[in-house]
Design a protein around this motif. Structure first.
Motif, PDB file in Angstrom:
ATOM      1  N   SER A  96     -11.806  -7.515  -4.846  1.00  0.00           N
ATOM      2  CA  SER A  96     -11.129  -6.261  -4.506  1.00  0.00           C
ATOM      3  C   SER A  96     -11.842  -5.672  -3.290  1.00  0.00           C
ATOM      4  N   THR A  97     -11.084  -5.210  -2.322  1.00  0.00           N
ATOM      5  CA  THR A  97     -11.728  -4.644  -1.118  1.00  0.00           C
ATOM      6  C   THR A  97     -12.489  -3.363  -1.465  1.00  0.00           C
ATOM      7  N   ASN A  98     -12.016  -2.608  -2.461  1.00  0.00           N
ATOM      8  CA  ASN A  98     -12.761  -1.415  -2.884  1.00  0.00           C
ATOM      9  C   ASN A  98     -14.114  -1.820  -3.467  1.00  0.00           C
TER      10      ASN A  98
ATOM     11  N   GLY B  85      -7.372  -7.073  -7.644  1.00  0.00           N
ATOM     12  CA  GLY B  85      -6.966  -5.837  -6.982  1.00  0.00           C
ATOM     13  C   GLY B  85      -6.800  -4.717  -8.007  1.00  0.00           C
ATOM     14  N   LYS B  86      -7.311  -3.542  -7.664  1.00  0.00           N
ATOM     15  CA  LYS B  86      -7.298  -2.424  -8.621  1.00  0.00           C
ATOM     16  C   LYS B  86      -6.238  -1.399  -8.250  1.00  0.00           C
ATOM     17  N   GLY B  87      -5.465  -0.989  -9.230  1.00  0.00           N
ATOM     18  CA  GLY B  87      -4.529   0.109  -9.037  1.00  0.00           C
ATOM     19  C   GLY B  87      -5.100   1.362  -9.671  1.00  0.00           C
TER      20      GLY B  87
ATOM     21  N   ILE C  46      -1.367  -6.566   2.857  1.00  0.00           N
ATOM     22  CA  ILE C  46      -2.616  -6.061   3.428  1.00  0.00           C
ATOM     23  C   ILE C  46      -3.349  -5.313   2.321  1.00  0.00           C
ATOM     24  N   ALA C  47      -4.609  -5.636   2.153  1.00  0.00           N
ATOM     25  CA  ALA C  47      -5.477  -4.822   1.305  1.00  0.00           C
ATOM     26  C   ALA C  47      -6.582  -4.344   2.223  1.00  0.00           C
ATOM     27  N   VAL C  48      -6.670  -3.049   2.402  1.00  0.00           N
ATOM     28  CA  VAL C  48      -7.686  -2.538   3.329  1.00  0.00           C
ATOM     29  C   VAL C  48      -8.389  -1.335   2.709  1.00  0.00           C
TER      30      VAL C  48
ATOM     31  N   GLY D 247       0.461   1.358  -2.109  1.00  0.00           N
ATOM     32  CA  GLY D 247      -0.265   2.185  -3.074  1.00  0.00           C
ATOM     33  C   GLY D 247      -1.657   2.475  -2.537  1.00  0.00           C
ATOM     34  N   ILE D 248      -2.174   3.624  -2.888  1.00  0.00           N
ATOM     35  CA  ILE D 248      -3.498   4.019  -2.382  1.00  0.00           C
ATOM     36  C   ILE D 248      -4.407   4.377  -3.558  1.00  0.00           C
ATOM     37  N   LEU D 249      -5.596   3.837  -3.532  1.00  0.00           N
ATOM     38  CA  LEU D 249      -6.576   4.154  -4.575  1.00  0.00           C
ATOM     39  C   LEU D 249      -7.838   4.680  -3.899  1.00  0.00           C
TER      40      LEU D 249
HETATM   41  C1  BTN Z   1      -1.814   2.113  -7.029  1.00  0.00           C
HETATM   42  O1  BTN Z   1      -0.675   2.205  -6.590  1.00  0.00           O
HETATM   43  O2  BTN Z   1      -2.040   2.128  -8.246  1.00  0.00           O
HETATM   44  C2  BTN Z   1      -2.957   1.986  -6.072  1.00  0.00           C
HETATM   45  C3  BTN Z   1      -3.068   0.613  -5.524  1.00  0.00           C
HETATM   46  C4  BTN Z   1      -4.215   0.454  -4.540  1.00  0.00           C
HETATM   47  C5  BTN Z   1      -4.387  -0.954  -4.072  1.00  0.00           C
HETATM   48  C6  BTN Z   1      -5.420  -1.066  -2.981  1.00  0.00           C
HETATM   49  S1  BTN Z   1      -5.389  -2.622  -2.189  1.00  0.00           S
HETATM   50  C7  BTN Z   1      -6.855  -2.243  -1.353  1.00  0.00           C
HETATM   51  C8  BTN Z   1      -7.754  -1.563  -2.358  1.00  0.00           C
HETATM   52  N1  BTN Z   1      -8.477  -2.528  -3.146  1.00  0.00           N
HETATM   53  C9  BTN Z   1      -8.143  -2.481  -4.433  1.00  0.00           C
HETATM   54  O3  BTN Z   1      -8.613  -3.196  -5.329  1.00  0.00           O
HETATM   55  N2  BTN Z   1      -7.208  -1.536  -4.631  1.00  0.00           N
HETATM   56  C10 BTN Z   1      -6.865  -0.857  -3.390  1.00  0.00           C
END
Ligand code: BTN
Length: 326
Positions: free
Chosen positions: A89-91, A116-118, A132-134, A187-189
């Motif tokens: 996960s980029t985060n 990837g985390k939501g 894109i994951a940024v 989506g943005i986290l």
């Molecule tokens: C959502 O809609 O629940 C938020 C999604 C966020 C996804 C991005 S992708 C880049 C960054 N790295 C992650 O693991 N999650 C966020």
């Protein structure tokens, strides 16, 4: 050296000979030729004509470091840029970077995430080569209570970038989704590490469905991509450049003014909650009302059925007519 050749070709209006490149860079023509081949492998279309030289026909749509760097605005605050083919996960990677002692803004980008985390512990799917994951790693001098406003700044930045590159009008479903048509495209986290009165870092993680044409069963009904709506593939480096450019413009003002007054009008124009029937589930209660838009603190204002106006700063917001809320 690859990066230098790319810069020269990007700025050139016609073919540049191998000899000119080798003289300008102080390397052999074979070294130039090898770098050109590497660029072609990375997806750049470069025309090569004997006795004339090389010309860049088309930038790559692949997520490669050189292309991302070139696409970033001049004087970008992001001097550290890390691009991965695959990462958990980029985060998470941004967090690791900070924990390893890195200080200063950084961009962590991936073409695929395996974990990837939501929001709220959900998964975020980032299939290879299409999205894109940024994550922007930031250390802003703001009170911790203001960090959530960065989600709204990122949302408006993506809207502006998409509009600039494609003319598509994306809408923001407050606070962290971007919607095209009736489906989610981004989506943005935002995550933070802070003391009561001091921010160590904020991670603004943005996932954009860019070139996907096929979606997993679990999200098919609610997700779309930019390419699916635009009808053409979109350059991911160019999109990142445009998002970062738009973000930096807003971020600079926000850090100085510490509120969102300066972007209220544009945000509310892009906010799909405005004028729609909303259902909000907070920790304490469930509210039904009409969305009025955000206030300078980024809270969503809602006019309830009895005419009173209330603000929410967290909670799940459903918009009637969107994602199955009828
Ligand atoms: C959502 O809609 O629940 C938020 C999604 C966020 C996804 C991005 S992708 C880049 C960054 N790295 C992650 O693991 N999650 C966020």
């Amino acid at each position: 050296m690859k990066e230098k050749i790319l810069k020269i070709l990007t700025e050139a209006t016609d073919h540049i000979s191998g000899e000119t490149l080798s003289k300008e860079l102080g390397v052999s023509r074979t070294a130039v030729w090898k770098s050109i081949n590497k660029l072609k492998d990375e997806g750049y279309q470069i025309d090569s004509i004997r006795n004339k030289g090389y010309r860049l026909e088309r930038n790559t749509t692949e997520l490669v470091t050189d292309a991302v760097r070139l696409a970033l605005p001049e004087g970008s605050i992001f001097e550290t840029v890390k691009v991965y083919d695959t990462i958990d996960s980029t985060n998470t990677e941004a967090k690791r970077l900070w924990q390893s002692g890195h200080r200063g803004p950084a961009l962590i980008i991936a073409s695929e995430q395996t974990q990837g985390k939501g929001r709220r512990g959900r998964r975020w799917l980032s299939p290879k080569g299409e999205c894109i994951a940024v994550t922007m790693l930031l250390m802003p001098d703001i009170p911790p209570t203001h960090a959530s406003m960065l989600t709204l700044i990122a949302g408006l930045s993506v809207c502006r970038a998409v509009e600039e590159l494609t003319g598509l009008h994306t809408m923001i479903k407050w606070p962290n989704d971007l919607v095209l048509g009736q489906k989610k495209v981004c989506g943005i986290l935002t995550e933070m590490s802070a003391e009561m009165d001091f921010v160590h870092y904020v991670l603004v993680g943005t996932g954009i469905n860019v070139n996907q044409m096929v979606f997993d069963d679990e999200i098919r009904g609610i997700a779309t991509s930019l390419a699916a709506e635009y009808g053409k593939e979109i350059s991911r480096p160019a999109l990142i450049g445009a998002v970062v450019g738009a973000f930096e413009e807003l971020y600079e003002v926000f850090v100085r003014e510490k509120n969102l007054t300066f972007m209220l009008e544009d945000y509310n124009k892009h906010c799909i909650n405005v004028g729609r029937e909303l259902k909000v589930i907070t920790r304490q209660e469930e509210l039904i009302g009409t969305g009025l838009g955000i206030n300078p603190s980024g809270e969503l204002q809602i006019k309830l059925k009895d005419g009173t106006i209330t603000q929410v700063n967290a909670g799940e917001v459903s918009v009637r007519g969107l994602y199955g809320y009828i």
